[in-house]
Design an enzyme around this catalytic site. Sequence first.
Site, mmCIF file in Angstrom:
data_model
loop_
_atom_site.group_PDB
_atom_site.id
_atom_site.type_symbol
_atom_site.label_atom_id
_atom_site.label_comp_id
_atom_site.label_asym_id
_atom_site.label_seq_id
_atom_site.Cartn_x
_atom_site.Cartn_y
_atom_site.Cartn_z
ATOM 1 N N ASP A 89 0.858 -1.185 0.000
ATOM 2 C CA ASP A 89 0.000 0.000 0.000
ATOM 3 C C ASP A 89 0.903 1.247 0.000
ATOM 4 O O ASP A 89 1.424 1.636 -1.039
ATOM 5 C CB ASP A 89 -0.889 -0.101 1.244
ATOM 6 C CG ASP A 89 -1.931 0.997 1.350
ATOM 7 O OD1 ASP A 89 -2.285 1.581 0.321
ATOM 8 O OD2 ASP A 89 -2.402 1.265 2.466
ATOM 9 N N GLY A 133 3.841 1.377 1.183
ATOM 10 C CA GLY A 133 5.211 0.910 1.009
ATOM 11 C C GLY A 133 6.017 0.964 2.294
ATOM 12 O O GLY A 133 7.156 0.507 2.343
ATOM 13 N N THR A 157 5.722 -0.725 5.144
ATOM 14 C CA THR A 157 6.066 -2.051 5.666
ATOM 15 C C THR A 157 7.227 -2.642 4.875
ATOM 16 O O THR A 157 8.228 -3.096 5.444
ATOM 17 C CB THR A 157 4.853 -3.001 5.589
ATOM 18 O OG1 THR A 157 3.742 -2.367 6.214
ATOM 19 C CG2 THR A 157 5.133 -4.328 6.263
HETATM 20 P P1 IMP Z 1 1.864 -0.508 3.715
HETATM 21 O O1 IMP Z 1 1.043 0.751 3.785
HETATM 22 O O2 IMP Z 1 2.395 -0.738 2.292
HETATM 23 O O3 IMP Z 1 2.934 -0.529 4.731
HETATM 24 O O4 IMP Z 1 0.878 -1.710 4.006
HETATM 25 C C1 IMP Z 1 0.655 -2.053 5.318
HETATM 26 C C2 IMP Z 1 -0.185 -3.262 5.485
HETATM 27 O O5 IMP Z 1 -1.524 -2.800 5.552
HETATM 28 C C3 IMP Z 1 -0.199 -4.338 4.405
HETATM 29 O O6 IMP Z 1 0.831 -5.273 4.532
HETATM 30 C C4 IMP Z 1 -1.549 -4.974 4.702
HETATM 31 O O7 IMP Z 1 -1.448 -5.891 5.774
HETATM 32 C C5 IMP Z 1 -2.374 -3.792 5.130
HETATM 33 N N1 IMP Z 1 -3.178 -3.295 4.027
HETATM 34 C C6 IMP Z 1 -2.929 -2.263 3.193
HETATM 35 N N2 IMP Z 1 -3.917 -2.101 2.305
HETATM 36 C C7 IMP Z 1 -4.809 -3.086 2.579
HETATM 37 C C8 IMP Z 1 -6.051 -3.465 1.989
HETATM 38 O O8 IMP Z 1 -6.563 -2.882 1.024
HETATM 39 N N3 IMP Z 1 -6.680 -4.527 2.561
HETATM 40 C C9 IMP Z 1 -6.174 -5.209 3.628
HETATM 41 N N4 IMP Z 1 -5.026 -4.890 4.192
HETATM 42 C C10 IMP Z 1 -4.342 -3.835 3.677
#
Ligand code: IMP
Length: 184
Positions: free
Chosen positions: A108, A110, A112
């Site tokens: 999402d 990025g 993580t």
């Molecule tokens: P990041 O924002 O890329 O760090 O994403 C963080 C985490 O949020 C992801 O690994 C998912 O576990 C969760 N996440 C982000 N977008 C979604 C979504 O649309 N559905 C479910 N989980 C999400």
Amino acid sequence: MKSESTSLKLQPFELLFTQNEIQEVITDMGARISKDYEDKNPILLGVLKGCFVFVADLIRAISIPTEVEFISAHSYGSSFEPGTLTLSGGPEINLKGRHILMVEGVVDTGRTAVSIVETLKSMEPASVEIVTLLDKTGRRELLLDIKYAGIPVKDDFVIGYGLDYNQLYRNLPFIGKVIDQTAE
Ligand code: IMP
Ligand code: MG
């Protein structure tokens, strides 16, 4: 005495990708990885919990010797928005000199992926690449080079196939999007 009951707030959703569509993408991805990592004995490092269904299918689409490890990433945000990230339960084996494929269900913002890649690089692996089933390119906050991105998705909150909304819906065999009831 009135008993406490946990009320389940269920969320309306609609289908985005069928089981067959998902499997086709994973078959292609597995074939690419098998070719790119021939003779490299890579490690799939799954980012829990959202990755678990994807990892199970992806590893069976890979035809070369492959290991699997997991790391937990938990973000204390709201149901839809990411918050503070904590990592726990890293791999038990030495990653020095190994080829790592970090596997996410969805990337999402990025945050993580960047945080885990930084942690992994300090362990001196031979290489680190990112694999994600779903890629929300439009929500990216940090620059990321994703070598294996399955399906691009818009700014929707997606559920199913391991991905949750408030810890539910991970068991859906397909991917759906939560319907925003506040939208016109
Ligand atoms: P990041 O924002 O890329 O760090 O994403 C963080 C985490 O949020 C992801 O690994 C998912 O576990 C969760 N996440 C982000 N977008 C979604 C979504 O649309 N559905 C479910 N989980 C999400
Ligand atoms: Mg979640």
